[in-house]
Write a protein that holds these residues in place. Structure first.
Motif, PDB file in Angstrom:
ATOM      1  N   PHE A  78      -7.852   5.063   7.450  1.00 28.94           N
ATOM      2  CA  PHE A  78      -6.801   3.972   8.193  1.00 28.94           C
ATOM      3  C   PHE A  78      -6.577   2.865   7.389  1.00 28.94           C
ATOM      4  O   PHE A  78      -5.635   1.992   7.229  1.00 28.94           O
ATOM      5  CB  PHE A  78      -7.122   3.680   9.391  1.00 28.94           C
ATOM      6  CG  PHE A  78      -6.554   4.952  10.470  1.00 28.94           C
ATOM      7  CD1 PHE A  78      -5.187   4.962  10.649  1.00 28.94           C
ATOM      8  CD2 PHE A  78      -7.398   5.691  11.197  1.00 28.94           C
ATOM      9  CE1 PHE A  78      -4.746   5.878  11.707  1.00 28.94           C
ATOM     10  CE2 PHE A  78      -7.110   6.668  11.947  1.00 28.94           C
ATOM     11  CZ  PHE A  78      -5.764   6.739  12.386  1.00 28.94           C
ATOM     12  N   ALA A  79      -7.740   2.273   6.840  1.00 23.17           N
ATOM     13  CA  ALA A  79      -7.671   1.179   6.018  1.00 23.17           C
ATOM     14  C   ALA A  79      -6.458   0.723   4.928  1.00 23.17           C
ATOM     15  O   ALA A  79      -5.789  -0.027   4.957  1.00 23.17           O
ATOM     16  CB  ALA A  79      -9.002   0.792   5.423  1.00 23.17           C
ATOM     17  N   GLU A  80      -6.358   1.903   4.157  1.00 20.90           N
ATOM     18  CA  GLU A  80      -5.322   2.037   3.219  1.00 20.90           C
ATOM     19  C   GLU A  80      -4.099   1.920   3.853  1.00 20.90           C
ATOM     20  O   GLU A  80      -3.341   1.339   3.140  1.00 20.90           O
ATOM     21  CB  GLU A  80      -5.948   3.067   2.260  1.00 20.90           C
ATOM     22  CG  GLU A  80      -4.886   3.273   1.130  1.00 20.90           C
ATOM     23  CD  GLU A  80      -4.668   1.978   0.055  1.00 20.90           C
ATOM     24  OE1 GLU A  80      -5.622   1.133  -0.082  1.00 20.90           O
ATOM     25  OE2 GLU A  80      -3.676   2.165  -0.760  1.00 20.90           O
ATOM     26  N   GLU A  81      -3.831   2.769   4.593  1.00 23.29           N
ATOM     27  CA  GLU A  81      -2.510   2.822   5.312  1.00 23.29           C
ATOM     28  C   GLU A  81      -2.293   1.382   5.878  1.00 23.29           C
ATOM     29  O   GLU A  81      -0.977   1.090   5.785  1.00 23.29           O
ATOM     30  CB  GLU A  81      -2.667   3.768   6.661  1.00 23.29           C
ATOM     31  CG  GLU A  81      -2.794   5.306   6.151  1.00 23.29           C
ATOM     32  CD  GLU A  81      -1.747   6.148   6.262  1.00 23.29           C
ATOM     33  OE1 GLU A  81      -0.426   5.688   6.258  1.00 23.29           O
ATOM     34  OE2 GLU A  81      -2.063   7.444   6.194  1.00 23.29           O
ATOM     35  N   LYS A  82      -3.069   0.696   6.330  1.00 25.93           N
ATOM     36  CA  LYS A  82      -2.706  -0.552   7.037  1.00 25.93           C
ATOM     37  C   LYS A  82      -2.616  -1.495   5.743  1.00 25.93           C
ATOM     38  O   LYS A  82      -1.548  -2.405   5.837  1.00 25.93           O
ATOM     39  CB  LYS A  82      -3.967  -1.029   7.774  1.00 25.93           C
ATOM     40  CG  LYS A  82      -3.901  -0.320   9.140  1.00 25.93           C
ATOM     41  CD  LYS A  82      -4.496  -0.931  10.015  1.00 25.93           C
ATOM     42  CE  LYS A  82      -6.141  -0.428  10.148  1.00 25.93           C
ATOM     43  NZ  LYS A  82      -6.942  -1.242  11.021  1.00 25.93           N
ATOM     44  N   ARG A  83      -3.238  -1.545   4.865  1.00 25.90           N
ATOM     45  CA  ARG A  83      -3.034  -2.234   3.707  1.00 25.90           C
ATOM     46  C   ARG A  83      -1.589  -2.185   2.958  1.00 25.90           C
ATOM     47  O   ARG A  83      -1.156  -3.232   2.780  1.00 25.90           O
ATOM     48  CB  ARG A  83      -4.022  -2.195   2.584  1.00 25.90           C
ATOM     49  CG  ARG A  83      -4.109  -3.296   1.599  1.00 25.90           C
ATOM     50  CD  ARG A  83      -4.891  -2.765   0.401  1.00 25.90           C
ATOM     51  NE  ARG A  83      -4.456  -1.677  -0.211  1.00 25.90           N
ATOM     52  CZ  ARG A  83      -3.355  -1.388  -0.926  1.00 25.90           C
ATOM     53  NH1 ARG A  83      -2.593  -2.796  -1.299  1.00 25.90           N
ATOM     54  NH2 ARG A  83      -2.784  -0.416  -1.263  1.00 25.90           N
ATOM     55  N   SER A  84      -1.414  -0.954   2.708  1.00 29.03           N
ATOM     56  CA  SER A  84      -0.026  -0.649   2.197  1.00 29.03           C
ATOM     57  C   SER A  84       1.139  -0.646   3.089  1.00 29.03           C
ATOM     58  O   SER A  84       2.324  -0.813   2.905  1.00 29.03           O
ATOM     59  CB  SER A  84      -0.062   0.796   1.452  1.00 29.03           C
ATOM     60  OG  SER A  84      -0.013   1.709   2.261  1.00 29.03           O
TER      61      SER A  84
ATOM     62  N   PRO B  84       7.411   0.477   2.535  1.00 30.61           N
ATOM     63  CA  PRO B  84       5.790   1.210   2.182  1.00 30.61           C
ATOM     64  C   PRO B  84       5.716   2.525   1.922  1.00 30.61           C
ATOM     65  O   PRO B  84       6.481   3.394   2.439  1.00 30.61           O
ATOM     66  CB  PRO B  84       5.072   0.864   3.578  1.00 30.61           C
ATOM     67  CG  PRO B  84       5.976   0.725   4.355  1.00 30.61           C
ATOM     68  CD  PRO B  84       7.272  -0.031   4.033  1.00 30.61           C
ATOM     69  N   LEU B  85       5.312   2.724   0.702  1.00 29.31           N
ATOM     70  CA  LEU B  85       5.264   4.232   0.432  1.00 29.31           C
ATOM     71  C   LEU B  85       3.809   4.471  -0.060  1.00 29.31           C
ATOM     72  O   LEU B  85       3.196   3.783  -0.461  1.00 29.31           O
ATOM     73  CB  LEU B  85       6.202   4.315  -0.859  1.00 29.31           C
ATOM     74  CG  LEU B  85       7.917   4.248  -0.531  1.00 29.31           C
ATOM     75  CD1 LEU B  85       8.274   4.227  -1.825  1.00 29.31           C
ATOM     76  CD2 LEU B  85       8.206   5.293   0.274  1.00 29.31           C
ATOM     77  N   TYR B  86       3.649   5.791  -0.324  1.00 31.40           N
ATOM     78  CA  TYR B  86       2.209   6.296  -0.796  1.00 31.40           C
ATOM     79  C   TYR B  86       2.255   6.320  -2.252  1.00 31.40           C
ATOM     80  O   TYR B  86       2.720   7.203  -2.743  1.00 31.40           O
ATOM     81  CB  TYR B  86       1.849   7.500  -0.161  1.00 31.40           C
ATOM     82  CG  TYR B  86       1.503   7.658   1.226  1.00 31.40           C
ATOM     83  CD1 TYR B  86       0.260   7.398   1.835  1.00 31.40           C
ATOM     84  CD2 TYR B  86       2.466   8.280   2.072  1.00 31.40           C
ATOM     85  CE1 TYR B  86       0.540   7.050   3.400  1.00 31.40           C
ATOM     86  CE2 TYR B  86       2.478   8.264   3.443  1.00 31.40           C
ATOM     87  CZ  TYR B  86       1.361   7.712   3.771  1.00 31.40           C
ATOM     88  OH  TYR B  86       1.248   7.711   5.277  1.00 31.40           O
ATOM     89  N   ILE B 130       5.420   8.034  -7.479  1.00 28.93           N
ATOM     90  CA  ILE B 130       6.039   6.919  -6.625  1.00 28.93           C
ATOM     91  C   ILE B 130       5.517   5.649  -7.072  1.00 28.93           C
ATOM     92  O   ILE B 130       6.357   4.562  -7.310  1.00 28.93           O
ATOM     93  CB  ILE B 130       5.828   7.029  -5.087  1.00 28.93           C
ATOM     94  CG1 ILE B 130       6.470   8.188  -4.611  1.00 28.93           C
ATOM     95  CG2 ILE B 130       6.527   5.930  -4.509  1.00 28.93           C
ATOM     96  CD1 ILE B 130       6.452   8.486  -2.932  1.00 28.93           C
ATOM     97  N   GLY B 131       4.229   5.362  -7.305  1.00 29.30           N
ATOM     98  CA  GLY B 131       3.658   4.083  -7.690  1.00 29.30           C
ATOM     99  C   GLY B 131       4.290   3.513  -9.116  1.00 29.30           C
ATOM    100  O   GLY B 131       4.175   2.422  -9.440  1.00 29.30           O
TER     101      GLY B 131
END
Ligand SMILES: Nc1ncnc2c1ncn2[C@@H]1O[C@H](COP(=O)(O)OP(=O)(O)OP(=O)(O)O)[C@@H](O)[C@H]1O
Ligand SMILES: [Mg+2]
Lengths: 248, 315
Positions: A78-84, B84-86, B130-131
């Motif tokens: 979850f942390a990474e989803e929140k950060r990005s 925001p994207l992955y 994507i990045g």
């Protein structure tokens, strides 16, 4: 259900593409391999009063690896989803918060289970090359792997919870590690503490002695219930945290 | 398509959205305009079902956002602020994931991905990570993602922020095309963007809607007076009083150099002093090289409506 499967798949493929997960896996397999080779030398000296699985899961190396491995697998969730900021796109897709939490958990658990599979090869090798030695009984074998799965579930759910608390992966990893260490040490109190109550509580919590029991083939219902309900509780708490959205 | 009534959102110690009501009908393209911290993103997050409201009712496509969040989300394509994207995923992989997540049937996914990539001009970057894409391309990937389940309503939070002027034009063009098939609510604090793309503007300030109209009508409503610019070469001392003498001219300001002087006149909207000025200049033999009337820009309106207590607006 579609949403659950989509997130689960993404998380699982994410592990296979992430260098961190590879490093952790390789580290894990090396440690397990080392324990096995140790095992072979012990067994070569003749029959001892221990089973193969018992030696494997009783080893401190195994536990140290577990404590390092779980945070590495869960810190990102979850942390990474929140950060990005992707948490916002994720939680506005037509899926429930519960489905997302369960899918992330299932992803981590699947990868964890996958990491264990190569250890079956070790067992196979052991059996193949030491024909004179009795093969591991199915009881301890199944018990050992069941124990690893149950304990993994509980610890991974703790990691998932910690990851939902912060937008910083490192913080998530450290809190997970601290929580697991605390639980683990509380379990060891059984061996050092005096008071009856402390010992009783400690014995209930002790993953270490649970694992020894499991890998003897003795599957008690109490630890099973303990791990399953602990996991359910952590997942429930994670859903509540995710629903609150009080981060930023 | 959207009905918002008495929407309120409190953050600890702060009211971000304060009793906001508005409606957007199907097929409309509405601009959501406001200075920083006005509450645009907060409102949009509530519409998209990300944040719960403190009070009030939000309905999207006849479903209550609080009661049937999943139904609402199926019908919305939401692009959050900053897109925001992955970053570690490939474009196709990301679109496939999002399509499955949004319930597009497995058999239709490849066709949908091809279509949205086509529409957003990213057909050639499907295999890129994507990045590693430029900001403009990432923005288009974000837009493509919002379209992948063919939603009725698009909610776009500052879709052109951080792009260079060329990319801004491309993305705006894209949004204008999308408007043919989808209802769109887009937020921005760039005024020209609203003037160009939106049929209606909602101006929000400190959590309240302060205006809701077409850009045209807003402009007209705000300006009872128009200004007329005239550049005339002639003795300033004579020209100025003569201009003042023209009927309807309320105020004259002069500015500028030795020969050519620039006069700014204010006059009521319904009276046009330009023919009289031209006639005057011709009669006196003063050379006239510029004469035009300036409409108030949306910028004037915006500043007018939102400049009160600017210091408080962004605590
Ligand atoms: N998570 C939060 N917690 C507390 N306050 C918040 C939170 N998010 C936003 N706010 C506050 O709510 C108000 C509205 O913020 P919002 O992000 O909706 O503004 P905005 O109109 O989108 O501004 P911008 O143009 O800068 O994006 C601001 O005063 C902001 O500081
Ligand atoms: Mg905003």
């Amino acid at each position: 259900m579609n949403g659950f499967l989509a997130v689960w798949r993404k998380e699982l493929t994410g592990y296979f593409l992430s260098p961190a997960a590879y490093i952790v896996t390789i580290f894990f397999l090396i440690v397990m391999g080392a324990i096995f080779s140790l095992l072979v030398s012990v067994l070569a000296e003749g029959p001892a009063g221990v089973t193969v699985m018992n030696l494997l899961f009783g080893s401190p190396f195994f536990w140290m690896t577990m404590l390092a491995l779980v945070p590495a697998l869960t810190m990102r969730l979850f942390a990474e989803e929140k950060r990005s900021g992707t948490i916002e796109t994720l939680m506005t897709a037509p899926v429930t918060d519960t489905a997302v939490v369960l899918a992330k958990f299932a992803g981590a658990l699947s990868f964890y289970a996958f990491m264990w599979t190569p250890t079956l090869i070790y067992l196979f090798i052991l059996r193949y090359f030491s024909a004179d030695m009795a093969p591991p009984d199915p009881g301890p074998l199944a018990g050992g792997y069941l124990g690893a799965l149950l304990i993994g579930m509980f610890y991974l759910s703790i990691g998932l919870f910690c990851s939902a608390l912060t937008s910083n992966q490192i913080v998530a990893a450290i809190t997970t590690f601290a929580a697991m260490l605390l639980l683990f040490l509380a379990g060891l109190l059984d061996y050092v503490a005096r008071g009856d109550l402390v010992q009783a509580v400690s014995a209930h919590l002790s993953s270490y002695s649970h694992m020894l029991e499991f890998s003897r083939g003795a599957i008690d219902s109490r630890p099973v219930v303990y791990y399953l309900s602990g996991t359910a509780l952590m997942l429930f708490a994670t859903v509540k945290i995710v629903e609150a959205r009080n981060w930023k | 398509m959207i009905e918002v009534s008495h929407l309120t959102k409190h953050y600890p110690g702060r009211v971000a959205v304060d009793d906001v009501s508005f409606a957007v009908s199907p097929g409309e393209i509405v601009g959501f305009l406001g200075p920083n911290g006005a509450g645009k993103s907060t409102t949009m997050r509530i519409l998209a079902g990300y944040l719960p409201a403190t009070g009030g009712v939000v309905r999207v496509a006849d479903h209550d956002v609080a009661e049937e969040p999943i139904e609402v989300r199926r019908r919305i394509g939401y692009l959050p602020e900053n897109c925001p994207l992955y970053g570690e995923m490939r474009v196709d992989e990301y679109l496939r994931f999002r399509a499955r997540l949004k319930g597009v049937p497995r058999a239709k996914v490849p066709a949908r991905i091809v279509e949205v990539k086509e529409r957003c001009g990213i057909a050639d970057v499907g295999n890129r990570i994507i990045g590693q894409l430029s900001k403009g391309y990432r923005q288009r990937v974000g837009l493509a993602e919002t379209l992948v389940h063919d939603p009725d309503l698009l909610i776009l939070d500052e879709p052109t922020i951080g792009l260079d002027p060329n990319q801004i034009r491309l993305v705006r063009g894209l949004i204008a095309e999308l408007a043919e098939r989808h209802t769109i609510l887009l937020s921005t604090h760039i005024l020209s963007e609203v003037e160009m793309t939106c049929k209606r503007v909602l101006i929000i300030h400190k959590g309240r809607i302060v205006a809701s109209d077409t850009p045209d009508r807003l402009r007209r409503r705000m300006t009872g007076e128009a200004s007329v610019i005239a550049e005339i070469a002639g003795p300033r001392g004579e020209v100025e009083p003569a201009l003042r003498g023209i009927s309807g001219v309320a105020d004259v300001q002069a500015e500028g150099g030795d020969a050519w002087v620039r006069y700014m006149l204010r006059a009521p909207r319904d009276e046009d002093p330009r023919p009289a000025i031209a006639a005057l200049a011709a009669q006196r033999g003063w050379p006239l090289r510029e004469l035009h009337r300036e409409a108030a820009t949306l910028e004037d309106i915006f500043v007018n409506l939102t400049q009160t207590d600017e210091a408080e607006a962004q605590p």
